[in-house]
Design an enzyme around this catalytic site. Structure first.
Site, PDB file in Angstrom:
ATOM      1  N   ALA A  98      47.529  17.637  84.762  1.00 17.66           N
ATOM      2  CA  ALA A  98      48.333  16.498  85.211  1.00 17.66           C
ATOM      3  C   ALA A  98      49.624  16.440  84.421  1.00 17.66           C
ATOM      4  CB  ALA A  98      47.551  15.195  85.041  1.00 17.66           C
ATOM      5  N   ASP A  99      50.601  15.783  84.996  1.00 16.85           N
ATOM      6  CA  ASP A  99      51.846  15.529  84.293  1.00 16.85           C
ATOM      7  C   ASP A  99      52.373  14.172  84.734  1.00 16.85           C
ATOM      8  OD1 ASP A  99      53.856  16.961  82.430  1.00 16.85           O
ATOM      9  OD2 ASP A  99      55.085  15.938  83.915  1.00 16.85           O
ATOM     10  N   THR A 100      52.878  13.408  83.775  1.00 15.40           N
ATOM     11  CA  THR A 100      53.375  12.061  84.043  1.00 15.40           C
ATOM     12  C   THR A 100      54.795  11.930  83.537  1.00 15.40           C
ATOM     13  OG1 THR A 100      51.162  11.131  83.830  1.00 15.40           O
ATOM     14  CG2 THR A 100      52.994   9.595  83.594  1.00 15.40           C
TER      15      THR A 100
END
Length: 196
Positions: A75-77
């Site tokens: 994931a990346d935010t």
């Protein structure tokens, strides 16, 4: 009953904690990729690209090591305002600038989630609108002094002290934390892991 297990291509304790709440055991897997935005890259495209790249990098490492065939989650935010990507602050002054920019305004938090499994790499996006209260200089300085903003996209963590700055959100609370639970469970289901 055997615990369901997944690889997590992240060092984030928050993501591991959210997966644990879903009854999943996580095996940490390094997946370092260049996180520099591309020229004129939209924030939602940026997080989707990075989530996919982390999943593909982690999967390649697993295959090279002959690791157990389990789904791998990445994931990346990022936080975005005025079309700008606000990553992790470089220093306290950078954190101050980010918080001042968001003070009294709405911003977006984009999280891309990718799951790599035998069926390929599948990606989903979660976008949440967040309204931050107006912050005065003393509050910003006191918050920065806690050290909390240092490793957080947009220089704040909604699950920490900055929760007192958030007037309201429209979207996924867990997405703002870094792992949208709904999208994650849908992707894991596609990969053969149901949380219920």
């Amino acid at each position: 009953m055997m615990k369901k297990r997944v690889y997590l291509a992240s060092r984030s304790p928050r993501r591991a904690e959210l997966l644990q709440q879903l009854g999943l055991e996580t095996i940490f897997m390094a997946a370092d990729v260049d996180e520099s935005p591309l020229p004129d890259e939209a924030p939602h495209d940026y997080v989707l690209r990075l989530a996919r790249a982390k999943a593909e990098t982690g999967l390649a490492a697993l295959q090279a090591q002959g690791g157990e065939a389990l789904p791998l989650l990445a994931a990346d935010t990022t936080v975005a305002i005025d079309g700008l990507i606000l990553g992790k602050p470089e220093d306290d002054d950078h954190a101050r600038g980010m918080l001042l920019r968001m003070s009294g305004r709405w911003h977006e938090v984009h999280t891309g989630v990718a799951v790599a499994s035998a069926s390929g790499v599948h990606v989903r996006l979660s976008t949440t609108r967040v309204e931050m209260t107006t912050l005065d200089e003393a509050t910003i300085q006191a918050y920065i002094a806690t050290g909390e903003p240092r490793d957080k996209a947009g220089a704040y963590g909604i699950q920490g002290l900055a929760s007192t700055f958030i007037r309201r959100i429209e979207g996924s609370y867990s997405g703002v934390m870094g792992l949208p639970v709904f999208e994650t469970s849908e992707l894991l289901k596609q990969a053969g892991i149901s949380v219920l």
